[in-house]
Design an enzyme around this catalytic site. Structure first.
Site, PDB file in Angstrom:
ATOM      1  N   GLU A 127      36.627  36.294  75.927  1.00 34.06           N
ATOM      2  CA  GLU A 127      36.028  35.112  74.872  1.00 34.06           C
ATOM      3  C   GLU A 127      37.070  35.963  73.808  1.00 34.06           C
ATOM      4  OE1 GLU A 127      31.949  33.785  75.552  1.00 34.06           O
ATOM      5  OE2 GLU A 127      32.043  36.179  75.772  1.00 34.06           O
ATOM      6  N   GLU A 147      29.951  35.549  83.317  1.00 28.62           N
ATOM      7  CA  GLU A 147      28.027  35.998  83.007  1.00 28.62           C
ATOM      8  C   GLU A 147      27.514  34.855  84.038  1.00 28.62           C
ATOM      9  OE1 GLU A 147      30.458  36.452  79.633  1.00 28.62           O
ATOM     10  OE2 GLU A 147      30.915  34.840  80.968  1.00 28.62           O
TER      11      GLU A 147
END
Length: 273
Positions: A127, A147
């Site tokens: 990210e 995730e």
């Protein structure tokens, strides 16, 4: 894996709450600011202190008129493996108010920022790379949003930015499976701008930054601004919104200097006005 060595020019230690930390190293190379996460034993996992130090460095990038381009990288052959889970379990959150994860994901700098990726760029590390404008990667680099494998979601911009950078179906595949993407595949989908040998990502990013830094700083910043903002403009309003921005550059001193330099067959001397 060889780690590129930075020349020691105008180096500074990141400051956090009045204390010196070497978890983030900031060095100025002429008009380029290199920000390096320096926690290789933890695969450069991000703590709150790291987020604060990166945010401070990005503020310096924007405020210093001598700086044109920033580079975000990691030491020890890793970019970033995401959030420091030990710190998280102890109650520490790496997100900063109005700045997001790593002091970057919710507020990008006004000037171009390049991610120089070696090794892992996973979860929050991916990210961070996605929050940069350009990505340079070593052949052994690995990207991913794992995730879902931990019962979590990529809430620091990964699920928003990834489908903006690559086809939606491909972004869905990697987001829903949590599987890693190698550098060659990332390059194939246009996620990575340049690919280089292992250990040379920082050198390659510096070369790219230098090719940007020679251009007019006002024009570079405005080009980035228009590209970033225009995704929110409707077809009806695009020209009305773009026109005053473009006019502000056309009427600048640097625009006149660029034209003069071209006709006089010399390199322009930018004054950032």
């Amino acid at each position: 894996m060889r780690t590129a060595t930075l020349p020691s020019l105008n180096s500074q230690k990141a400051v956090n709450c009045g204390a010196l930390t070497m978890d983030v190293e900031v060095e100025q190379l002429g008009e380029i600011l290199v920000i390096a996460i320096n926690r290789p034993a933890q695969r450069n996992a991000v703590t709150r202190e790291v987020s604060v130090a990166i945010a401070e460095a990005l503020d310096r990038l924007d405020k210093d008129n001598d700086l044109r381009v920033g580079i975000l990288t990691g030491r020890g052959g890793y970019f970033c493996a995401g959030m420091d889970l030990k710190a998280f379990v102890s109650g520490q959150r790496p997100e900063l108010e109005n700045r997001g994860f790593g002091g970057l994901t919710e507020r990008s700098p006004n000037k171009p920022l390049i991610a120089a990726v070696e090794g892992f760029a996973l979860a929050g590390g991916f990210e961070l790379a996605l929050a940069c404008d350009l990505i340079v990667a070593a052949t052994g680099a690995t990207f991913g949003l794992p995730e879902v494998k931990r019962g979590l979601v990529a809430g620091s911009g990964g699920l928003v930015r990834l489908p903006q950078r690559i086809p939606r179906a491909i972004a869905l595949q990697y987001s829903l499976t949590g599987e890693p993407m190698d550098a060659a595949t990332a390059r194939q989908w246009g996620l990575v701008n340049e690919i280089c040998a292992n250990g040379e990502a920082l050198d390659c990013a510096i070369s790219l930054a230098q090719r940007i830094a020679v251009n007019a700083p006002l024009a570079v910043r405005m080009s980035k601004h228009i590209i970033d903002e225009s995704s929110e403009w409707s077809r009806v309003e695009v020209w009305d919104k773009q026109r005053p921005l473009v006019d502000s550059i056309i009427s600048s001193t640097d625009a006149a200097e660029g034209s003069r330099a071209f006709t006089e067959k010399r390199s322009p001397v930018w004054c950032n006005k």
